[in-house]
Design a protein around this motif. Structure first.
Motif, PDB file in Angstrom:
ATOM      1  N   GLU A  92       0.830  -1.207   0.000  1.00 47.17           N
ATOM      2  CA  GLU A  92       0.000   0.000   0.000  1.00 47.17           C
ATOM      3  C   GLU A  92       0.863   1.256   0.000  1.00 47.17           C
ATOM      4  OE1 GLU A  92      -4.247  -1.305   1.937  1.00 47.17           O
ATOM      5  OE2 GLU A  92      -2.658  -0.731   3.328  1.00 47.17           O
ATOM      6  N   GLY A  96       0.420   1.797  -3.696  1.00 53.39           N
ATOM      7  CA  GLY A  96      -0.893   2.407  -3.559  1.00 53.39           C
ATOM      8  C   GLY A  96      -1.954   1.347  -3.307  1.00 53.39           C
ATOM      9  N   PRO A  97      -3.088   1.760  -2.749  1.00 52.37           N
ATOM     10  CA  PRO A  97      -4.118   0.800  -2.348  1.00 52.37           C
ATOM     11  C   PRO A  97      -4.867   0.137  -3.505  1.00 52.37           C
ATOM     12  CG  PRO A  97      -4.876   3.029  -1.984  1.00 52.37           C
ATOM     13  CD  PRO A  97      -3.429   3.125  -2.382  1.00 52.37           C
ATOM     14  N   ASN A  98      -4.811   0.707  -4.690  1.00 49.82           N
ATOM     15  CA  ASN A  98      -5.581   0.156  -5.811  1.00 49.82           C
ATOM     16  C   ASN A  98      -4.725  -0.493  -6.890  1.00 49.82           C
ATOM     17  OD1 ASN A  98      -8.101   0.951  -4.712  1.00 49.82           O
ATOM     18  ND2 ASN A  98      -7.682   3.048  -5.364  1.00 49.82           N
ATOM     19  N   HIS A  99      -3.439  -0.647  -6.629  1.00 50.05           N
ATOM     20  CA  HIS A  99      -2.561  -1.326  -7.592  1.00 50.05           C
ATOM     21  C   HIS A  99      -2.966  -2.799  -7.669  1.00 50.05           C
ATOM     22  CE1 HIS A  99       1.092  -3.195  -9.190  1.00 50.05           C
ATOM     23  NE2 HIS A  99       1.371  -1.998  -9.693  1.00 50.05           N
ATOM     24  N   PRO A 100      -2.907  -3.404  -8.850  1.00 53.49           N
ATOM     25  CA  PRO A 100      -3.302  -4.815  -8.980  1.00 53.49           C
ATOM     26  C   PRO A 100      -2.593  -5.759  -8.014  1.00 53.49           C
ATOM     27  CG  PRO A 100      -3.038  -3.842 -11.146  1.00 53.49           C
ATOM     28  CD  PRO A 100      -2.579  -2.810 -10.151  1.00 53.49           C
ATOM     29  N   THR A 102      -1.393  -4.986  -5.051  1.00 50.73           N
ATOM     30  CA  THR A 102      -1.942  -4.711  -3.717  1.00 50.73           C
ATOM     31  C   THR A 102      -3.305  -5.374  -3.574  1.00 50.73           C
ATOM     32  OG1 THR A 102      -0.786  -2.580  -3.701  1.00 50.73           O
ATOM     33  CG2 THR A 102      -2.536  -2.874  -2.088  1.00 50.73           C
ATOM     34  N   LEU A 103      -4.119  -5.250  -4.593  1.00 49.20           N
ATOM     35  CA  LEU A 103      -5.452  -5.853  -4.553  1.00 49.20           C
ATOM     36  C   LEU A 103      -5.371  -7.381  -4.475  1.00 49.20           C
ATOM     37  CD1 LEU A 103      -7.274  -3.593  -7.163  1.00 49.20           C
ATOM     38  CD2 LEU A 103      -7.449  -3.492  -4.655  1.00 49.20           C
ATOM     39  N   LYS A 106      -4.705  -8.212  -0.947  1.00 43.22           N
ATOM     40  CA  LYS A 106      -5.941  -8.035  -0.169  1.00 43.22           C
ATOM     41  C   LYS A 106      -6.850  -9.249  -0.326  1.00 43.22           C
ATOM     42  CE  LYS A 106      -6.260  -2.983  -0.205  1.00 43.22           C
ATOM     43  NZ  LYS A 106      -7.016  -1.812  -0.680  1.00 43.22           N
TER      44      LYS A 106
END
Length: 116
Positions: A92, A96-100, A102-103, A106
């Motif tokens: 994150e 960043g929180p929306n990088h593939p 990172t996702l 998650k």
């Protein structure tokens, strides 16, 4: 294993390329059901990568992720969750929180949490 042996001779046992090959071998061991051996190799690779590359280097995070998969396969859900949480926190910050990537972490963390 032959590739690993060659890389150890040519590059040394702690060269990043050699460590990646060891990590790949551990993933093969996992798929063959050799979980204790895979875990031990991932742990050794992780220790070396943290020294060579740092704890939050993308390659180090990849090894942490692979180790968490083995932990999950072994039913060690609290340990797997802690590892995924550490990887997620670093990704994150870095990506960043929306990088593939990172996702993806998650999603893996959610799977562990669901199994707990």
């Amino acid at each position: 294993e032959a590739v690993l042996e060659a890389k150890e001779v040519q590059l040394g046992p702690n060269h990043p390329d050699t460590l990646d090959t060891k990590d790949n071998l551990a993933m093969v061991m996992r798929k063959q059901g050799e979980l204790p051996e895979a875990r031990a190799l991932h742990e050794a690779v992780l220790e070396a990568k943290e020294v060579q590359l740092g704890p939050n280097h993308p390659s180090t995070l990849g090894t942490k992720n692979n180790l968490a998969v083995v932990m999950m396969d072994q039913g060690e859900l609290p340990e797997a969750r802690a590892m995924y949480e550490a990887v997620l926190e670093a990704k994150e910050v870095q990506l960043g929180p929306n990088h593939p990537s990172t996702l993806g972490t998650k999603g893996k963390l959610a799977i562990v949490m669901k199994k707990q």
